[in-house]
Motif scaffolding. Structure first.
Motif, short mmCIF file in Angstrom:
data_model
loop_
_atom_site.label_atom_id
_atom_site.label_comp_id
_atom_site.label_asym_id
_atom_site.label_seq_id
_atom_site.Cartn_x
_atom_site.Cartn_y
_atom_site.Cartn_z
N LEU A 148 0.86 -1.19 0.00
CA LEU A 148 0.00 0.00 0.00
C LEU A 148 0.89 1.24 0.00
CD1 LEU A 148 -2.84 1.36 0.55
CD2 LEU A 148 -2.29 1.12 2.99
N VAL A 149 0.60 2.19 -0.87
CA VAL A 149 1.34 3.46 -0.90
C VAL A 149 0.62 4.46 0.00
CG1 VAL A 149 2.15 5.34 -2.39
CG2 VAL A 149 2.14 2.98 -3.25
N THR A 150 1.41 5.20 0.80
CA THR A 150 0.81 6.14 1.77
C THR A 150 1.45 7.53 1.64
OG1 THR A 150 2.48 5.46 3.39
CG2 THR A 150 0.34 4.32 3.47
N ALA A 151 0.82 8.50 2.32
CA ALA A 151 1.37 9.85 2.35
C ALA A 151 2.51 9.87 3.37
CB ALA A 151 0.30 10.86 2.71
N GLY A 152 3.66 9.43 2.94
CA GLY A 152 4.82 9.31 3.82
C GLY A 152 4.65 8.16 4.80
N ALA A 153 5.73 7.91 5.53
CA ALA A 153 5.64 6.91 6.59
C ALA A 153 4.69 7.39 7.68
CB ALA A 153 7.02 6.66 7.18
N THR A 154 4.58 8.70 7.82
CA THR A 154 3.72 9.27 8.87
C THR A 154 2.29 8.77 8.75
OG1 THR A 154 5.11 11.24 8.81
CG2 THR A 154 3.01 11.45 9.94
N GLU A 155 1.74 8.81 7.53
CA GLU A 155 0.37 8.32 7.36
C GLU A 155 0.28 6.81 7.56
OE1 GLU A 155 -3.42 8.76 4.38
OE2 GLU A 155 -1.52 8.06 3.57
N SER A 167 7.97 2.03 5.33
CA SER A 167 9.15 2.80 4.95
C SER A 167 8.71 3.96 4.07
CB SER A 167 10.19 1.93 4.25
OG SER A 167 11.42 2.64 4.16
N SER A 168 9.68 4.68 3.55
CA SER A 168 9.34 5.83 2.73
C SER A 168 10.54 6.23 1.88
CB SER A 168 8.83 6.96 3.64
OG SER A 168 9.64 8.08 3.63
N GLY A 203 10.21 16.06 1.16
CA GLY A 203 8.96 16.78 0.89
C GLY A 203 8.02 16.04 -0.05
N TRP A 204 8.46 14.98 -0.66
CA TRP A 204 7.58 14.24 -1.59
C TRP A 204 6.51 13.44 -0.85
CZ3 TRP A 204 10.67 11.80 -6.27
CH2 TRP A 204 11.29 12.83 -6.99
N LYS A 205 6.85 13.00 0.35
CA LYS A 205 5.90 12.28 1.20
C LYS A 205 5.29 11.05 0.49
CE LYS A 205 4.73 13.46 4.89
NZ LYS A 205 5.33 13.23 6.24
N ILE A 206 6.17 10.23 -0.05
CA ILE A 206 5.73 8.95 -0.58
C ILE A 206 6.24 7.85 0.35
CG2 ILE A 206 5.84 7.32 -2.52
CD1 ILE A 206 4.28 9.87 -3.19
N GLY A 207 5.30 7.21 1.03
CA GLY A 207 5.65 6.13 1.94
C GLY A 207 4.92 4.86 1.53
#
Ligand code: PMP
Ligand code: GLN
Length: 382
Positions: A92-99, A230-231, A240-244
């Motif tokens: 699953l792709v998320t808005a950074g590892a944060t999400e 991970s991210s 700043g891309w925020k791909i996790g």
């Protein structure tokens, strides 16, 4: 007016990162606080994002993430660690590892549940546990001659009949510790005994200078009990891309996706194919980012030592810790005005007072910037 913020979130003001980065701007300080690089990642990955914007990747990607990226993530887990995931049902792709962290905790825990985690901890962990209504059970990492260690008995005692999740971070922010295999084995054994899931944040997986990153999912019997996060931000210097992303067995992946789809739904359309491209690049591209950071670590740690600081050199990540004789909070409050350098008081990463005299410096900055910061710190060490 009544306090509008819900009760569990009242302990959380502005994050230390926003606060200290704003202070760096207003005091014209060098920002060794928030961990972000001051130079861009590999140019071919940046070009891939530009190319994606120009070739129509500007609308919502699919809910689980661009298929090319999901395949690239599955390929990455297999290439580096020999762990296989189905790109359609287990990635699953998320808005950074944060999400990913927020979604996993909200999906798996609720009131009455407990989350075992280590202090110091990355600041969003406590906030997300609070949002879910669960309680954190914190085990302390302490600096020793043999690196940062926890007390195995304290870890054992932290597990109860209510433990649902162990929240692990390796390589670890802010200590730079890389959990070794025997530590991971103990954590895995306790997770199995208590039927808990391990949520593991491995965003610094490629930034290891000493030792080796062992993903929890590679331990015997742990692949299907582990949610790996991970991210791209750290690996490719594009925070700043925020791909996790999340990799997990399908039932867990489904649970996380169910929550994630109502947080951002999707993000970063054109960055997704660019990260997919980046993940497929040869080992040398990963090594170049890591080796640049190793040199920056050595420059900052060596410089701080020469200034008389008691430095705990990290095995990995963006961060070095120094031990002071007095409070780290007061030190970090004065430093921007007196020396125009910003650092983070490690106490913000602790429930206990064990971090009160520790300060975190980020070294993911250009060598000339680190040299300038060290010059400004002349006379501050012991
Ligand atoms: N986990 C840790 C341990 C971090 O240090 C950070 C900060 N980069 C994150 C998660 C957040 O990652 P992202 O920027 O991909 O949301
Ligand atoms: N991970 C970075 C750090 O620990 C900052 C991330 C953020 O600003 N939330 O400094």
């Amino acid at each position: 007016m009544n306090q509008p913020l819900v009760e569990p979130m009242r302990a959380f003001g502005t994050t230390i990162f926003a606060e200290m980065s704003a202070l760096a701007l207003t005091t014209a300080s060098i920002n060794l606080g928030q961990g972000f690089p001051d130079s861009d990642g590999p140019p071919e990955i940046l070009d891939a994002a530009v190319e994606a914007i120009r070739s129509g990747f500007n609308q919502y990607p699919p809910g689980s993430g661009q298929p090319t990226l999901r395949h690239a993530i599955a390929g990455h887990q297999n290439r580096f660690y020999g762990v296989q995931y189905d790109a359609d049902t287990e990635v699953l792709v998320t808005a950074g590892a944060t999400e990913a962290i927020a979604s996993a905790l909200l999906a798996l825990t609720g009131p009455g549940d407990e989350v075992v985690m280590f202090e110091p901890y990355y600041d969003s962990y406590a906030a997300c546990v609070a949002l879910s209504g669960a309680q954190r059970k914190v085990v302390t990492l302490r600096p020793t001659e043999a690196g940062w260690r926890y007390d195995p008995e304290q870890l054992e005692r932290a597990f109860t009949g209510r433990t649902r999740v162990v929240l692990l971070n390796t390589p670890h922010n802010p200590t730079g510790k890389v959990f070794d295999r025997s530590e991971l084995e103990q954590i895995a054994q306790l997770a199995r005994r208590h039927d808990a899931v391990v949520v593991t944040d491995e965003v610094y997986e490629h930034l290891v200078f000493d030792g080796m990153h062992v993903p929890m999912s590679t331990l015997p019997g742990m692949r299907d009990r582990t949610i790996t996060i991970s991210s791209a931000g750290k690996t490719f210097s594009v925070t700043g891309w925020k791909i996790g992303w999340v990799c997990a067995a399908a039932p867990y992946l489904n649970a996380v996706r169910t929550v994630k789809q109502f947080l951002t739904y999707v993000n970063g359309g054109p960055f997704q194919p660019a990260v997919a491209f980046g993940l497929g690049l040869p080992d040398e591209v990963y090594a170049e980012v890591r080796e640049g950071l190793r040199a920056q670590r050595d420059l900052l740690c060596g410089g701080l030592q020469r200034l008389g600081f008691d430095v705990i050199t990290p095995q990995a990540t963006y961060f070095a810790t120094v031990r002071l004789d007095a409070g780290g909070l007061e030190f970090c409050q004065k430093l921007p005005r007196e020396r125009r350098v910003v650092a983070i008081p490690s106490s913000v990463f602790y429930d206990s007072h064990e971090g009160d005299r520790l300060v975190r410096f980020a070294f993911c900055k250009r060598p000339d910037v680190l040299v300038e910061a060290l010059g400004r710190l002349e006379g501050v060490g012991r």
